[in-house]
Design a protein around this motif. Structure first.
Motif, PDB file in Angstrom:
ATOM      1  N   GLY A 507       0.787  -1.225   0.000  1.00  0.00           N
ATOM      2  CA  GLY A 507       0.000   0.000   0.000  1.00  0.00           C
ATOM      3  C   GLY A 507       0.818   1.272   0.000  1.00  0.00           C
ATOM      4  O   GLY A 507       0.368   2.287   0.509  1.00  0.00           O
ATOM      5  N   GLY A 508       2.020   1.229  -0.485  1.00  0.00           N
ATOM      6  CA  GLY A 508       2.846   2.418  -0.516  1.00  0.00           C
ATOM      7  C   GLY A 508       3.876   2.389   0.601  1.00  0.00           C
ATOM      8  O   GLY A 508       3.839   1.567   1.508  1.00  0.00           O
ATOM      9  N   LEU A 509       4.828   3.341   0.561  1.00  0.00           N
ATOM     10  CA  LEU A 509       5.945   3.337   1.499  1.00  0.00           C
ATOM     11  C   LEU A 509       5.477   3.486   2.941  1.00  0.00           C
ATOM     12  O   LEU A 509       5.905   2.748   3.824  1.00  0.00           O
ATOM     13  N   GLY A 510       4.545   4.426   3.181  1.00  0.00           N
ATOM     14  CA  GLY A 510       4.073   4.641   4.545  1.00  0.00           C
ATOM     15  C   GLY A 510       3.408   3.408   5.110  1.00  0.00           C
ATOM     16  O   GLY A 510       3.664   3.005   6.254  1.00  0.00           O
ATOM     17  N   ALA A 511       2.530   2.783   4.295  1.00  0.00           N
ATOM     18  CA  ALA A 511       1.831   1.579   4.745  1.00  0.00           C
ATOM     19  C   ALA A 511       2.813   0.446   4.979  1.00  0.00           C
ATOM     20  O   ALA A 511       2.672  -0.338   5.927  1.00  0.00           O
ATOM     21  N   ALA A 512       3.813   0.347   4.119  1.00  0.00           N
ATOM     22  CA  ALA A 512       4.805  -0.718   4.251  1.00  0.00           C
ATOM     23  C   ALA A 512       5.599  -0.570   5.545  1.00  0.00           C
ATOM     24  O   ALA A 512       5.867  -1.545   6.252  1.00  0.00           O
ATOM     25  N   ILE A 513       5.968   0.670   5.857  1.00  0.00           N
ATOM     26  CA  ILE A 513       6.727   0.907   7.089  1.00  0.00           C
ATOM     27  C   ILE A 513       5.872   0.566   8.300  1.00  0.00           C
ATOM     28  O   ILE A 513       6.306  -0.112   9.240  1.00  0.00           O
ATOM     29  N   TYR A 514       4.594   1.002   8.256  1.00  0.00           N
ATOM     30  CA  TYR A 514       3.688   0.701   9.369  1.00  0.00           C
ATOM     31  C   TYR A 514       3.504  -0.800   9.529  1.00  0.00           C
ATOM     32  O   TYR A 514       3.566  -1.338  10.637  1.00  0.00           O
ATOM     33  N   GLU A 515       3.284  -1.497   8.402  1.00  0.00           N
ATOM     34  CA  GLU A 515       3.050  -2.935   8.458  1.00  0.00           C
ATOM     35  C   GLU A 515       4.265  -3.664   8.992  1.00  0.00           C
ATOM     36  O   GLU A 515       4.166  -4.638   9.740  1.00  0.00           O
ATOM     37  N   THR A 516       5.438  -3.219   8.611  1.00  0.00           N
ATOM     38  CA  THR A 516       6.678  -3.868   9.034  1.00  0.00           C
ATOM     39  C   THR A 516       6.822  -3.848  10.551  1.00  0.00           C
ATOM     40  O   THR A 516       7.234  -4.825  11.175  1.00  0.00           O
ATOM     41  N   PHE A 517       6.458  -2.715  11.144  1.00  0.00           N
ATOM     42  CA  PHE A 517       6.632  -2.592  12.597  1.00  0.00           C
ATOM     43  C   PHE A 517       5.402  -3.059  13.376  1.00  0.00           C
ATOM     44  O   PHE A 517       5.519  -3.647  14.446  1.00  0.00           O
ATOM     45  N   ALA A 518       4.220  -2.807  12.846  1.00  0.00           N
ATOM     46  CA  ALA A 518       3.004  -3.182  13.577  1.00  0.00           C
ATOM     47  C   ALA A 518       2.685  -4.664  13.442  1.00  0.00           C
ATOM     48  O   ALA A 518       2.176  -5.283  14.373  1.00  0.00           O
ATOM     49  N   HIS A 519       2.964  -5.216  12.270  1.00  0.00           N
ATOM     50  CA  HIS A 519       2.651  -6.630  12.019  1.00  0.00           C
ATOM     51  C   HIS A 519       3.834  -7.300  11.325  1.00  0.00           C
ATOM     52  O   HIS A 519       3.749  -7.678  10.155  1.00  0.00           O
ATOM     53  N   PRO A 520       4.935  -7.463  12.011  1.00  0.00           N
ATOM     54  CA  PRO A 520       6.153  -7.984  11.362  1.00  0.00           C
ATOM     55  C   PRO A 520       6.022  -9.421  10.872  1.00  0.00           C
ATOM     56  O   PRO A 520       6.769  -9.849  10.000  1.00  0.00           O
ATOM     57  N   ASP A 521       5.060 -10.182  11.419  1.00  0.00           N
ATOM     58  CA  ASP A 521       4.918 -11.590  11.031  1.00  0.00           C
ATOM     59  C   ASP A 521       3.721 -11.803  10.114  1.00  0.00           C
ATOM     60  O   ASP A 521       3.268 -12.938   9.932  1.00  0.00           O
ATOM     61  N   ALA A 522       3.218 -10.731   9.524  1.00  0.00           N
ATOM     62  CA  ALA A 522       2.043 -10.851   8.670  1.00  0.00           C
ATOM     63  C   ALA A 522       2.403 -11.516   7.350  1.00  0.00           C
ATOM     64  O   ALA A 522       3.452 -11.256   6.764  1.00  0.00           O
ATOM     65  N   SER A 523       1.505 -12.386   6.896  1.00  0.00           N
ATOM     66  CA  SER A 523       1.616 -12.999   5.576  1.00  0.00           C
ATOM     67  C   SER A 523       0.389 -12.571   4.785  1.00  0.00           C
ATOM     68  O   SER A 523      -0.395 -11.728   5.239  1.00  0.00           O
ATOM     69  N   TRP A 524       0.217 -13.131   3.578  1.00  0.00           N
ATOM     70  CA  TRP A 524      -0.905 -12.674   2.768  1.00  0.00           C
ATOM     71  C   TRP A 524      -2.249 -13.034   3.386  1.00  0.00           C
ATOM     72  O   TRP A 524      -3.181 -12.264   3.370  1.00  0.00           O
ATOM     73  N   HIS A 525      -2.339 -14.239   3.958  1.00  0.00           N
ATOM     74  CA  HIS A 525      -3.609 -14.706   4.527  1.00  0.00           C
ATOM     75  C   HIS A 525      -3.476 -14.949   6.025  1.00  0.00           C
ATOM     76  O   HIS A 525      -3.752 -16.035   6.520  1.00  0.00           O
ATOM     77  N   GLY A 526      -3.036 -13.942   6.761  1.00  0.00           N
ATOM     78  CA  GLY A 526      -2.906 -14.082   8.207  1.00  0.00           C
ATOM     79  C   GLY A 526      -1.447 -14.101   8.622  1.00  0.00           C
ATOM     80  O   GLY A 526      -0.538 -13.810   7.843  1.00  0.00           O
ATOM     81  N   THR A 527      -1.216 -14.495   9.853  1.00  0.00           N
ATOM     82  CA  THR A 527       0.149 -14.553  10.381  1.00  0.00           C
ATOM     83  C   THR A 527       0.972 -15.595   9.638  1.00  0.00           C
ATOM     84  O   THR A 527       0.476 -16.680   9.313  1.00  0.00           O
ATOM     85  N   ASP A 528       2.211 -15.285   9.384  1.00  0.00           N
ATOM     86  CA  ASP A 528       3.127 -16.206   8.716  1.00  0.00           C
ATOM     87  C   ASP A 528       3.245 -17.494   9.546  1.00  0.00           C
ATOM     88  O   ASP A 528       3.689 -17.458  10.692  1.00  0.00           O
ATOM     89  N   PRO A 529       2.834 -18.656   8.984  1.00  0.00           N
ATOM     90  CA  PRO A 529       2.900 -19.904   9.762  1.00  0.00           C
ATOM     91  C   PRO A 529       4.309 -20.287  10.194  1.00  0.00           C
ATOM     92  O   PRO A 529       4.469 -21.057  11.153  1.00  0.00           O
ATOM     93  N   ALA A 530       5.330 -19.763   9.485  1.00  0.00           N
ATOM     94  CA  ALA A 530       6.701 -20.117   9.847  1.00  0.00           C
ATOM     95  C   ALA A 530       7.258 -19.233  10.954  1.00  0.00           C
ATOM     96  O   ALA A 530       8.393 -19.438  11.395  1.00  0.00           O
ATOM     97  N   SER A 531       6.470 -18.266  11.408  1.00  0.00           N
ATOM     98  CA  SER A 531       6.961 -17.318  12.407  1.00  0.00           C
ATOM     99  C   SER A 531       6.806 -17.858  13.823  1.00  0.00           C
ATOM    100  O   SER A 531       5.983 -18.740  14.090  1.00  0.00           O
ATOM    101  N   GLN A 532       7.605 -17.284  14.720  1.00  0.00           N
ATOM    102  CA  GLN A 532       7.513 -17.662  16.132  1.00  0.00           C
ATOM    103  C   GLN A 532       6.151 -17.249  16.695  1.00  0.00           C
ATOM    104  O   GLN A 532       5.575 -17.945  17.537  1.00  0.00           O
ATOM    105  N   THR A 533       5.619 -16.155  16.194  1.00  0.00           N
ATOM    106  CA  THR A 533       4.317 -15.664  16.662  1.00  0.00           C
ATOM    107  C   THR A 533       3.219 -16.690  16.415  1.00  0.00           C
ATOM    108  O   THR A 533       2.322 -16.867  17.243  1.00  0.00           O
ATOM    109  N   PHE A 534       3.274 -17.375  15.278  1.00  0.00           N
ATOM    110  CA  PHE A 534       2.244 -18.346  14.931  1.00  0.00           C
ATOM    111  C   PHE A 534       2.229 -19.517  15.907  1.00  0.00           C
ATOM    112  O   PHE A 534       1.162 -20.016  16.279  1.00  0.00           O
ATOM    113  N   GLY A 535       3.408 -20.002  16.273  1.00  0.00           N
ATOM    114  CA  GLY A 535       3.484 -21.004  17.330  1.00  0.00           C
ATOM    115  C   GLY A 535       3.437 -22.448  16.883  1.00  0.00           C
ATOM    116  O   GLY A 535       3.201 -23.339  17.708  1.00  0.00           O
TER     117      GLY A 535
END
Length: 584
Positions: A507-535
């Motif tokens: 969604g643009g540079l601003g959205a990308a920066i926000y997403e990186t910090f607010a949802h670092p483990d986000a994938s296209w369809h929810g939390t990245d299953p390979a992330s520690q957050t997913f569990g």
């Protein structure tokens, strides 16, 4: 039953007899109607009373009941003859097809079923190097056709003998007898609707006699083969019949398209003008051909025409066809081994770009590699003999690269509902102690599995494997219903699908920066299953490259590293022995 008898049988006589009984039943029905008007109604409007009148009315009422019962029994003779015709016609057609194929392959079939061929490579009648394999397949088809005819013969004899006995000793005039016979015949016609609870389907199937089950498979293969709750062997038998019907139907539709119209109407300023009729014709032709190619690839696999006979008659393990249909892009479900008898069952849902044509080819081999890996793991852990069934489930319209469907979860929601029912069906039909069941999702297929877990009652699985996943629609492994310690994740370092950015990153540079910090483990369809957050429990796979990593989780070209071995351990019930990898 022998080859000559079945081949030369004039089954039209059965149809003629059926028509005669239809005529007799109609005439008999008219006689009953006349009896009602001329006798019963007249007597009812008379003023006759007294003891004799009472006895007469009682007898007349009973006689009316007997006449109606007799009419029902006559109708049942007609239905029995129709079923007999259908059975003999199918057996005869299968025999003729096998004999024709034998002739095509330059094989000679003797009257006793023995098959010989010319083995001289220099002879014009040389049958080829694959003659022995072809002979085995054709002999199996001939035997099956003769067995089918025998079964039809025994069945019609039993049904007609029962009805003849009823007619000769008078029991056919009893309304209760006629109702019982009619209910038994109706059971051959009334299968539960698609989507019925699999346990209810299994209870209905068990209520049928062996003959009734056989007739349902023969007369309604498209229903029985795709009904969750029907035992696997019966589903496979029905689907193999339905597959041949689907191939013949597509071939007929292609032939009915007629000749190809002119592609161009002419030229304007040197540019061709497309003929709209050609465009319509081509679109229909391409769609029909794609379905036909898919069906034919599966038939070729079942006939043993691919990979040295893998999956053909007599293969070990046997290849069962648990689903086939022409809905949407097509449906196909195959299984190495019988899931009703296996101790460990794997069911893999494919993702992006999966097609019906692939099921008969590389996808069947993928399921076989999972089967082999699970068996190897079982042996290594002392499970002897190993007991595995490996299913490849294309029971939904997988997204293709010709549109945005892969970016939404619509197809996963629909597919998840069907997959949930399918696994519930495997639970319902399994024999003995409950099997250890592993649901697997690859690529977009992992989202299908994730959606399947969200239905009331959860998913009938003990373990879940997610590989190359762009997300499963939930944020935590614990939300999948089997416990986070039973959710296993494999993600290659260079997999472009599993590492796809979340929508917010686009969604643009601003959205990308926000997403990186607010949802670092986000994938296209929810939390990245390979992330520690997913569990989940992450297992080791090879890094691969951007071009090959997404397709190598199941040992293709031996590039998946530990992935296939780890999956085999999980499927065999030994997930605690996987080679682990730290979540990211």
């Amino acid at each position: 039953m022998d080859i000559k008898t079945l081949h030369d049988a004039d089954i039209i006589g059965i149809s003629t007899a059926k028509t005669a009984f239809d005529t007799l039943a109609t005439a008999f029905g008219q006689h009953i109607e006349n009896w009602q008007h001329e006798v019963v109604d007249r007597l009812g409007h008379s003023e006759w009373t007294g003891t004799a009148a009472g006895h007469a009315n009682t007898r007349i009422t009973d006689l009316g009941t007997e006449l109606q019962a007799a009419k029902q029994e006559l109708g049942l003779v007609s239905r029995a003859l129709q079923d007999a015709y259908d059975g003999f016609a199918a057996a005869q057609a299968n025999l003729v097809s096998a004999l024709d194929d034998a002739k095509t392959h330059k094989l000679t079939v003797a009257d006793d079923g023995g098959i010989t061929w010319d083995k001289d490579p220099n002879s014009p009648n040389f049958a080829g190097n694959d003659a022995e394999n072809q002979a085995k397949q054709i002999q199996a088809r001939i035997t099956a056709a003769l067995n089918e005819a025998d079964h039809a013969d025994q069945t019609i004899n039993a049904r007609l003998a029962h009805l003849a006995t009823n007619a000769s000793n008078g029991t056919g005039l009893d309304s209760a007898t006629a109702k019982t016979d009619t209910d038994a015949a109706n059971a051959l016609l009334q299968a539960p609707a698609a989507g019925t609870d699999p346990n209810s389907v299994k209870a209905w199937w068990n209520s049928l006699t062996d003959d009734q089950q056989h007739r349902m498979i023969l007369n309604h293969p498209e229903q029985i083969g795709n009904l969750d709750g029907i035992p696997a062997a019966a589903r496979s038998e029905a689907n193999k019949t339905n597959l041949k019907n689907l191939i013949q139907d597509r071939q007929r539709q292609l032939a009915d398209l007629g000749p190809e119209p002119k592609q161009y109407l002419g030229y304007v300023k040197g540019e061709p003008v497309i003929n709209p009729e050609y465009e319509k014709w081509k679109a229909k032709r391409d769609a029909l051909q794609e379905k036909l190619d898919g069906f034919q690839s599966i038939q070729n696999r079942l006939d043993g025409k691919l990979d040295g006979g893998m999956g053909g008659p007599g293969s070990n393990p046997p290849l069962l066809l648990l689903g086939i249909g022409d809905q949407g892009q097509g449906r196909a479900i195959v299984s190495w081994g019988d899931p009703d008898k296996a101790k460990n069952i794997s069911s893999l849902v494919p993702g992006l770009n999966s097609t019906m044509a692939g099921v008969g080819g590389g996808d069947a081999k993928t399921a076989k590699r999972i089967y082999d890996s699970a068996e190897n793991s079982a042996r290594a852990n002392g499970d002897v003999p190993p007991s595995v069934a490996s299913v490849f489930w294309l029971g939904y319209d997988a997204p293709q690269l010709d549109g945005p469907s892969v970016l939404t979860k619509d197809r996963a929601v629909e597919g998840g509902e069907a997959y949930n029912k399918f696994l519930a069906g495997l639970r319902a039909t399994h024999e003995g102690a409950p099997a250890h069941m592993t649901a697997q999702g690859h690529s977009y297929g992992s989202l299908v599995v994730g959606q399947a877990t969200q239905h009331p009652g959860g998913l009938a699985a003990d373990d879940i494997v997610l590989v190359g996943s762009p997300g499963v629609g939930v944020d935590k492994a614990s939300q999948l219903g089997v416990g986070a310690d039973h959710v296993y994740v494999g993600t290659a370092k260079n997999d472009p699908v599993a590492n796809a950015p979340s929508p917010g990153m686009l969604g643009g540079l601003g959205a990308a920066i926000y997403e990186t910090f607010a949802h670092p483990d986000a994938s296209w369809h929810g939390t990245d299953p390979a992330s520690q957050t997913f569990g989940g429990q992450r297992f080791s796979v090879a890094d691969g490259t951007v071009t090959d990593s997404h397709d190598n989780y199941f040992g293709k070209d031996d590039k998946g590293g530990d992935s296939l071995a780890n999956i085999g351990k999980i499927v065999s019930g030994h997930g605690n022995t996987i080679t682990r990898e730290d979540p990211r």
